[in-house]
Design an enzyme around this catalytic site. Structure first.
Site, PDB file in Angstrom:
ATOM      1  N   HIS A 198       0.892  -1.029   0.082  1.00 56.76           N
ATOM      2  CA  HIS A 198       0.171   0.027  -0.069  1.00 56.76           C
ATOM      3  C   HIS A 198       0.591   1.342   0.143  1.00 56.76           C
ATOM      4  O   HIS A 198       0.683   2.168  -0.798  1.00 56.76           O
ATOM      5  CB  HIS A 198      -0.815  -0.104   1.185  1.00 56.76           C
ATOM      6  CG  HIS A 198      -1.763  -1.040   1.227  1.00 56.76           C
ATOM      7  ND1 HIS A 198      -2.799  -1.437   2.180  1.00 56.76           N
ATOM      8  CD2 HIS A 198      -2.451  -1.784   0.185  1.00 56.76           C
ATOM      9  CE1 HIS A 198      -3.458  -2.188   1.896  1.00 56.76           C
ATOM     10  NE2 HIS A 198      -3.281  -2.851   0.877  1.00 56.76           N
ATOM     11  N   GLU A 443      -3.824 -11.390 -17.521  1.00 63.08           N
ATOM     12  CA  GLU A 443      -3.171 -11.313 -16.435  1.00 63.08           C
ATOM     13  C   GLU A 443      -3.126 -12.730 -15.932  1.00 63.08           C
ATOM     14  O   GLU A 443      -2.311 -12.771 -14.615  1.00 63.08           O
ATOM     15  CB  GLU A 443      -3.758 -10.261 -15.677  1.00 63.08           C
ATOM     16  CG  GLU A 443      -5.284 -10.495 -15.677  1.00 63.08           C
ATOM     17  CD  GLU A 443      -6.022  -9.197 -14.921  1.00 63.08           C
ATOM     18  OE1 GLU A 443      -5.376  -8.531 -14.287  1.00 63.08           O
ATOM     19  OE2 GLU A 443      -7.232  -9.048 -15.068  1.00 63.08           O
ATOM     20  N   ASP A 467      -0.425  -8.626 -12.144  1.00 60.44           N
ATOM     21  CA  ASP A 467      -0.892  -9.885 -11.850  1.00 60.44           C
ATOM     22  C   ASP A 467      -0.111 -10.949 -12.521  1.00 60.44           C
ATOM     23  O   ASP A 467      -0.200 -11.893 -12.158  1.00 60.44           O
ATOM     24  CB  ASP A 467      -2.459  -9.677 -12.139  1.00 60.44           C
ATOM     25  CG  ASP A 467      -3.179  -9.389 -10.820  1.00 60.44           C
ATOM     26  OD1 ASP A 467      -2.735  -9.643  -9.648  1.00 60.44           O
ATOM     27  OD2 ASP A 467      -4.350  -8.844 -10.986  1.00 60.44           O
ATOM     28  N   CYS A 514      -0.923  -2.183 -19.415  1.00 57.84           N
ATOM     29  CA  CYS A 514      -1.469  -1.274 -18.715  1.00 57.84           C
ATOM     30  C   CYS A 514      -0.932  -1.580 -17.207  1.00 57.84           C
ATOM     31  O   CYS A 514      -1.417  -0.723 -16.118  1.00 57.84           O
ATOM     32  CB  CYS A 514      -2.946  -1.117 -18.432  1.00 57.84           C
ATOM     33  SG  CYS A 514      -3.678  -2.767 -17.946  1.00 57.84           S
TER      34      CYS A 514
END
Length: 583
Positions: A198, A443, A467, A514
């Site tokens: 985070h 992904e 991912d 992306c």
């Protein structure tokens, strides 16, 4: 004090120079004493009052989020609100006060330590890492109980203008980071964290130099120490000698000058030296992000992460946004982009983005009911979102992107749902673009290895490298204990990337990247050499990537890229990537 150097994980580039401001854990030295019978309920009330104060603090932070704050902050704050409301935190410490007569601080720390020990026993790395969120919430309550809430007034007794405030902590919650944003805050250092934690995500969003995963920085660095953060390599220099300080000041000044020069590239088309056009688009979370995207020269939105419209809705009667609420947000983004295309990804919740922390029961959320898997189990919710996106397509060019597809039946079910949403809008006589393009996120390795079934059914592809790397290498990208294994240059990752780009090109289907790799200037030329012609990234990364594109010559890059794809030894790959950057 003698100069020393610490090495951690680089998560946000740049140079920060300033004086250390330590955020000490409140739980390290709480008072332990027993409460007399007649004072037990008063002590219970004291803890309940602290909970209420923290609830108000978090809600205020959420309500007053600046428009230019990264949207992820709202979701992270919401998770902390949900933890604070969980009976294991909100009720068990009260029972401990009543049954054992512990004072409030002792009761809370006892329960936090018990929960932390339980989390340590969990095999799943994602759930084990959530221990940090519980500890951060406990820290916040303890600060209220002990009256030790941190303030960020300017620090430093020296008259020498050292520079910004450098926050040093064992860990920093996203909510706490907001109070740093408007202060003399130039960087941060944490003991915990990985490249996709985070704190790392927020650092990159705020474009602030940072180094995480430093292990014991918060115990070695002292209050008011002069500190240098080299965010490019994850190095922290404490009390540097004058010559080193001057060298870094010169580097910092050069970076500032370079950024000003980058501003001149905003209106220039992204074209390589040998005349190949490259599309540079922006990733956004909310319509308000379109302004920075336009300012950075994005030719469109390559990824609108719609899940952030669904998060941060604690306390609302209707937890999910209505179709009209979603439509207004999507339309606002489409209008703000003034005719440039907007690619809207359908809801991608689960894993590190739970819709509701209290409902997160999967043993391994990253491999569970997330993204399209979740949407297909909630058809009415999914149809409402699809109708909202389709309605927005009447106001400008919109593309619809489906995340985490791996099976042909998932693609077919998704396309059938889109047709059903179109039929519902036709019946209601509501306008939409009937030819809206539909694409898939690549992904999951299974998707990258079975591209024929994707290109046959869909209009475009978008590679989500975050991912894809996580699932290819079987590591939790949010777990600092395995963060060092997260490697975009792993041969398997490079193979899947190049294979996807080549297969899409052969089929005549547009393909973009992306994920974080798209905004990493160290990898721009490698991706160009693989054949990638469409990049989507955070707006702050657009101009540096454009500069790389403008300075690239594909005739020189492509042969080196092919050499890299044939390599299997890590050092050979790293050296070849450096060679690419020198061309």
């Amino acid at each position: 004090m003698a100069c020393f150097t610490l090495h951690g994980i680089p998560v946000s580039s740049g140079i920060a120079i300033g004086r250390a401001h330590l955020l000490a854990p409140a739980a390290l030295d709480v008072k332990h004493y027993l409460i007399p019978d007649e004072q037990v309920e008063a002590e219970v009330q004291r803890l309940q009052n602290a909970f209420a104060v923290v609830h108000r603090e978090l809600q205020t932070i959420w309500n007053e989020l600046p428009k230019d704050s990264p949207a992820e902050l709202g979701a992270f704050i919401d998770v902390h609100v949900l933890i604070l409301s969980d009976p294991m935190i909100a009720e068990v410490p009260l029972d401990i006060i009543r049954s054992r007569h512990y004072n409030a601080e002792w009761a809370l720390v006892t329960q936090i330590e018990e929960l932390s020990a339980q989390f340590d026993e969990i095999e799943d790395a994602y759930l084990r890492a959530r221990k940090g969120d519980i500890q951060q919430v406990g820290e916040r309550v303890l600060k209220i109980l002990t009256g030790s809430a941190d303030t960020l007034a300017r620090v430093g007794n020296s008259e020498e203008p050292i520079g910004s405030l450098i926050v040093v902590a064992h860990d920093i919650s996203p909510a706490d980071m907001l109070q740093f944003k408007d202060r003399a805050f130039g960087g941060f250092i944490t003991d915990l964290g990985g490249p996709n934690s985070h704190t790392a995500i927020v650092a990159r969003s705020l474009d602030i130099p940072a180094a995480v995963g430093m292990d014991n920085a918060s115990t070695l660095i002292e209050q008011d120490d002069v500190v240098i953060i080299d965010g490019d390599v994850g190095v922290v220099i404490v009390d540097p000698p004058p010559k080193v300080l001057e060298q870094y000041r010169e580097r910092q000044a050069r970076l500032v000058r370079d950024r000003k020069k980058l501003g001149k590239l905003r209106k220039m088309p992204a074209v390589t030296r040998d005349g190949v056009e490259v599309a540079l688009l922006a990733n956004i979370e909310l319509p308000e992000d379109c302004g920075p995207a336009m300012d950075a020269g994005a030719i469109g939105v390559g990824l609108f992460r719609s899940e952030f419209l669904f998060m941060g809705r604690t306390g609302q009667v209707n937890r999910l946004p209505t179709e009209d609420e979603q439509f207004e947000s999507y339309r606002a983004a489409v209008l703000a982009m003034k005719g440039r295309p907007v690619t809207i990804r359908t809801l991608d919740i689960g894993a590190d983005k739970p819709l509701d922390h209290a409902e997160q029961t999967a043993l391994n959320p990253a491999l569970g009911l997330r993204a399209i898997r979740y949407c297909l189990t909630e058809p009415q919710m999914f149809l409402a979102q699809l109708r909202a996106i389709l309605r927005a397509s009447a106001f400008g060019p919109v593309k619809l992107l489906i995340p985490m597809l791996a099976h042909a039946f998932e693609i077919d079910q998704s396309l059938a749902m889109i047709e059903q949403a179109k039929a519902q809008l036709r019946e209601a006589d509501i306008k939409f673009d009937p030819l809206i393009q539909v694409g898939a996120m690549i992904e999951i390795p299974a998707a990258a290895l079975t591209l024929p079934m994707f290109v046959k059914r869909l209009d475009f592809l978008s590679i989500g490298t975050n991912d894809l790397i996580q699932y290819t290498l079987a590591i939790d990208r949010a777990d600092h204990e395995v963060a060092h294994l997260y490697d975009p240059l792993h041969p398997a990752v490079l193979y899947l990337l190049s294979h996807t780009i080549a297969a899409a090109d052969k089929a005549g289907v547009p393909v973009a990247v992306c994920g974080e790799m798209a905004g990493d200037t160290k990898l721009t030329r490698l991706l160009l050499g693989m054949g990638l012609r469409e990049f989507s990234m955070h707006p702050a990364q657009l101009l540096p990537v454009k500069q790389e594109v403008l300075n690239s010559d594909l005739s020189l890059i492509a042969p080196v890229a092919r050499k890299i794809l044939r390599a299997t030894e890590p050092q050979a790959i790293v050296e070849a990537v450096e060679q690419l950057r020198a061309l």
